[in-house]
Motif scaffolding. Structure first.
Motif, short mmCIF file in Angstrom:
data_model
loop_
_atom_site.label_atom_id
_atom_site.label_comp_id
_atom_site.label_asym_id
_atom_site.label_seq_id
_atom_site.Cartn_x
_atom_site.Cartn_y
_atom_site.Cartn_z
N LEU A 11 38.28 24.67 28.77
CA LEU A 11 38.29 25.75 29.76
C LEU A 11 38.78 27.04 29.12
N LYS A 31 34.02 25.34 30.07
CA LYS A 31 34.00 25.99 31.37
C LYS A 31 34.66 27.36 31.26
N THR A 33 36.33 30.59 33.66
CA THR A 33 36.81 31.05 34.95
C THR A 33 37.73 32.25 34.72
N ARG A 41 40.56 30.03 44.72
CA ARG A 41 40.62 28.60 45.04
C ARG A 41 42.00 28.22 45.55
N LYS A 160 27.50 30.35 36.22
CA LYS A 160 28.08 29.85 34.97
C LYS A 160 29.60 29.83 35.02
N THR A 162 33.17 28.59 36.56
CA THR A 162 33.75 27.45 37.27
C THR A 162 34.56 27.95 38.44
#
Length: 163
Positions: A11, A31, A33, A41, A160, A162
């Motif tokens: 990540l 990933k 973000t 979130r 693309k 996360t």
């Protein structure tokens, strides 16, 4: 830096403002973000914010957007909510786009004049406070999203990132 690692990270967390630069450098299988997406979130309703981004991308030419900042800091020269996002939005949707900006507790009770609300990451607010704003927008059928999700959508990489 990434090439010097023996294995790729699983990540990468970056600033949403550099999504467009970081995404092409992100190794396959890693990933991507951002802080703002993580906050969406953690403190918000990620599914509602994703739907809000979809609505944002379908704004009418003379649409009206509310940008809501949680903190009431003194804006800097290249402030994301007051400078960068409006610039990105006008580049995408044209100069006829109407943008209002509120900060702190100045979130309007009546959101009906807006096509979409773009909220900051809300690091200064509790989850309960953010969700109350999400509920207010949903009750008035006004899509709501946040800065990170918006930037990912505007730079065409939301699929693309996360979330």
């Amino acid at each position: 830096m990434l090439n010097s690692l023996s294995t790729h990270p699983s990540l990468i967390i970056t600033d949403s403002q550099v999504f467009a630069q970081v995404q092409p450098l992100t190794p396959e299988g890693t990933k991507l973000t951002s802080f703002s997406v993580l906050m969406a979130r953690h403190k918000g309703d990620i599914d509602t914010f994703r739907e809000g981004a979809d609505a944002l991308m379908n704004l009418p030419k003379n649409g009206k957007v509310l940008i809501a900042e949680a903190c009431s800091h003194i804006p800097q020269n290249e402030d994301i909510g007051r400078v960068k996002l409006p610039k990105m939005l006008r580049k995408k949707f044209g100069d006829d786009l109407q943008i209002d900006i509120v900060s702190g507790n100045d979130f309007p009770d009546d959101l009906s004049q807006y096509d979409v609300v773009i909220h900051c990451g809300a690091c200064m607010f509790t989850r309960r406070h953010v969700l109350s704003r999400v509920r207010r927008a949903k009750a008035q059928n006004i899509p709501i999203t946040n800065y990170g999700i918006t930037i990912a959508a505007l730079t065409n990489i939301l699929n693309k990132v996360t979330i």
